[in-house]
Scaffold this active site. Structure first.
Site, short mmCIF file in Angstrom:
data_model
loop_
_atom_site.label_atom_id
_atom_site.label_comp_id
_atom_site.label_asym_id
_atom_site.label_seq_id
_atom_site.Cartn_x
_atom_site.Cartn_y
_atom_site.Cartn_z
N CYS A 117 -6.91 18.26 36.88
CA CYS A 117 -7.87 19.09 36.14
C CYS A 117 -8.63 20.06 37.04
O CYS A 117 -9.22 21.03 36.56
CB CYS A 117 -8.85 18.21 35.38
N HIS A 258 -15.45 22.15 33.42
CA HIS A 258 -14.22 21.52 32.92
C HIS A 258 -14.53 20.89 31.57
O HIS A 258 -15.58 20.27 31.38
CB HIS A 258 -13.75 20.46 33.92
N ASN A 288 -9.19 18.48 26.06
CA ASN A 288 -9.06 18.54 27.52
C ASN A 288 -7.69 19.13 27.85
O ASN A 288 -6.67 18.49 27.61
CB ASN A 288 -9.22 17.14 28.10
O1 UT7 Z 1 -10.20 15.50 32.71
C1 UT7 Z 1 -10.04 14.54 33.68
C2 UT7 Z 1 -11.19 13.65 33.79
N1 UT7 Z 1 -11.34 12.85 32.63
C3 UT7 Z 1 -12.53 12.61 32.16
O2 UT7 Z 1 -13.50 13.07 32.70
C4 UT7 Z 1 -12.66 11.63 31.03
C5 UT7 Z 1 -13.73 10.63 31.33
N2 UT7 Z 1 -13.89 9.60 30.33
C6 UT7 Z 1 -14.32 9.84 29.07
O3 UT7 Z 1 -14.48 10.95 28.65
C7 UT7 Z 1 -14.70 8.65 28.23
O4 UT7 Z 1 -14.75 7.49 29.05
C8 UT7 Z 1 -13.72 8.38 27.05
C9 UT7 Z 1 -13.93 9.45 25.99
C10 UT7 Z 1 -12.31 8.39 27.54
C11 UT7 Z 1 -14.05 7.02 26.41
O5 UT7 Z 1 -15.41 6.98 26.01
P1 UT7 Z 1 -16.30 5.73 26.42
O6 UT7 Z 1 -17.62 5.95 25.80
O7 UT7 Z 1 -16.24 5.60 27.91
O8 UT7 Z 1 -15.58 4.54 25.67
P2 UT7 Z 1 -14.93 3.22 26.27
O9 UT7 Z 1 -13.68 3.56 27.02
O10 UT7 Z 1 -15.99 2.43 27.00
O11 UT7 Z 1 -14.56 2.46 24.94
C12 UT7 Z 1 -15.55 2.04 24.02
C13 UT7 Z 1 -14.86 1.43 22.82
C14 UT7 Z 1 -13.79 0.42 23.18
O12 UT7 Z 1 -13.84 -0.64 22.24
P3 UT7 Z 1 -14.62 -2.01 22.58
O13 UT7 Z 1 -13.91 -2.55 23.79
O14 UT7 Z 1 -16.03 -1.62 22.86
O15 UT7 Z 1 -14.43 -2.79 21.34
C15 UT7 Z 1 -12.49 1.16 23.00
O16 UT7 Z 1 -11.40 0.33 22.67
O17 UT7 Z 1 -14.19 2.45 22.06
C16 UT7 Z 1 -12.84 2.05 21.82
N3 UT7 Z 1 -12.00 3.24 21.74
C17 UT7 Z 1 -11.78 3.89 20.58
N4 UT7 Z 1 -12.18 3.68 19.32
C18 UT7 Z 1 -11.78 4.55 18.38
C19 UT7 Z 1 -11.36 3.88 22.74
N5 UT7 Z 1 -10.71 4.95 22.26
C20 UT7 Z 1 -10.95 4.99 20.92
C21 UT7 Z 1 -10.57 5.86 19.90
N6 UT7 Z 1 -10.99 5.59 18.64
N7 UT7 Z 1 -9.80 6.93 20.11
#
Ligand code: UT7
Length: 331
Positions: A117, A258, A288
């Site tokens: 990225c 980004h 993204n």
């Molecule tokens: O471009 C390169 C660099 N990349 C980035 O900078 C991305 C960085 N990361 C992020 O943007 C975020 O971490 C994400 C958007 C990927 C995820 O958001 P988060 O607030 O960190 O969520 P999480 O991974 O901690 O997941 C929270 C919950 C989980 O469920 P439990 O374990 O709390 O029950 C996931 O399973 O959300 C769940 N989850 C979803 N639920 C509905 C993960 N993806 C989804 C989804 N729909 N698509």
């Protein structure tokens, strides 16, 4: 540093988005997710998807043509083409070579650059160095991706995040010594490579039926861990830009970040004490797009007239590698 005293100017920008749009509601039908979750956690509403016959070089070519047209540069006069991408047409030869062929830039050198990225910031830095050293006078830098072809469409944690697109900039030597790229800042931390990567497909784990069955050739991300590193590293790199250029609070007119996650963008804006009106946000409609994200957002801001002559613009990116970086530009 500039041996010649020349400063590199971005003479034109361009971008291209494939026609097809995938909304969060479309994704609700494919994986266990909701528009509410995607929008509140990422800020994304929709993303574009390349047509089956489109490869990364096709998107890159369109973006490059737009930038050349705005700059008034004939492709035949280009000295160098750099394409930043993690989704090349082939693993060899370079995607940049196909762009060269498509636009008829037969005098140019051409190569690809892989910094995920952060690729466009890396490409801009290299292009800037070629101009400032006096080696080249017309450089086309492009960030382009067809990420939707490398996603696991059964993995809700990644497939909702990414989209396809391309953005480009034409670099030339400036004439007044004021306008142009003022500083660039690149970083990498390979110790965290596996937080965001594709395990299979090239030399570490060549493509096999087993690898494909396990979808090991698709993007894997430990999102939450990447999120935390991104916020910290972006905060550090914007500090570096401020220190390097002795900037005060009102010295940044626009932030072009980004576009991975609106919450990360807001954290960087808060750090810079910038109101969101001064932040270019396209993550809602582009998702993204990795290396394409910054030049796409930049082109949107330039063509809409938001970024104007004299504005001081901070570009930043963070991504796989892990890599991160920034560029400070006077428009
Ligand atoms: O471009 C390169 C660099 N990349 C980035 O900078 C991305 C960085 N990361 C992020 O943007 C975020 O971490 C994400 C958007 C990927 C995820 O958001 P988060 O607030 O960190 O969520 P999480 O991974 O901690 O997941 C929270 C919950 C989980 O469920 P439990 O374990 O709390 O029950 C996931 O399973 O959300 C769940 N989850 C979803 N639920 C509905 C993960 N993806 C989804 C989804 N729909 N698509």
């Amino acid at each position: 540093m500039a041996a010649t005293g020349i400063r590199t100017v971005i003479a034109g920008t361009g971008s291209y988005l494939p026609e097809k749009v995938i909304t969060n509601f479309d994704l609700e039908k494919m994986v266990d997710t909701t528009d509410e979750w995607i929008l509140s956690r990422t800020g994304i509403r929709e993303r574009h998807m390349a047509a089956p016959e489109q490869a990364t070089s096709d998107l890159a070519t369109e973006a490059g043509r737009g930038a050349l047209e705005m700059a008034g540069v004939d492709p035949a006069d280009l000295d160098l083409i750099i394409v930043a991408t993690l989704t090349p047409d082939h693993y060899f030869p370079s995607t940049a070579g196909f762009v060269q062929r498509n636009i008829g830039a037969m005098k140019a050198a051409a190569f690809d650059l892989e910094a995920a990225c952060t690729g466009f910031i890396y490409a801009l830095t290299i292009g800037d160095l070629f101009i400032r050293s006096g080696t080249y006078s017309k450089v086309l830098v492009i960030g382009a991706e067809v990420l939707t072809r490398f996603l696991n469409w059964e993995d809700r944690e990644t497939c909702v995040l990414f989209g396809d697109g391309a953005g480009a900039a034409v670099l030339v030597p400036g004439s007044d010594g004021k306008k142009g790229i003022i500083s660039t800042h690149l970083h990498s931390d390979g110790s965290m490579a596996e937080l965001l990567y594709a395990p299979a497909g090239v030399s570490r784990m060549p493509i096999t039926k087993e690898a494909i069955d396990q979808k090991l050739n698709t993007v894997k991300m430990r999102g939450n861990e990447v999120f935390k590193v991104a916020v910290t590293r972006l905060s550090e790199v914007v500090d570096e830009v401020i220190q390097a250029n002795g900037l005060g609070e009102d010295d940044i007119d626009f932030l072009v970040p980004h576009q991975a996650n609106l919450r990360i963008i807001q954290a960087t804006a808060r750090k810079l004490k910038l109101p969101m009106e001064k932040v270019i946000v396209t993550v809602d409609v582009h998702g993204n797009t990795s290396a394409a994200s910054v030049p796409l957002a930049l082109d949107v801001a330039v063509r809409s007239g938001r970024i104007k002559e004299g504005d001081q613009v901070l570009l930043e990116a963070f991504g796989g590698g892990l890599t991160w970086g920034a560029a400070f530009v006077r428009w």
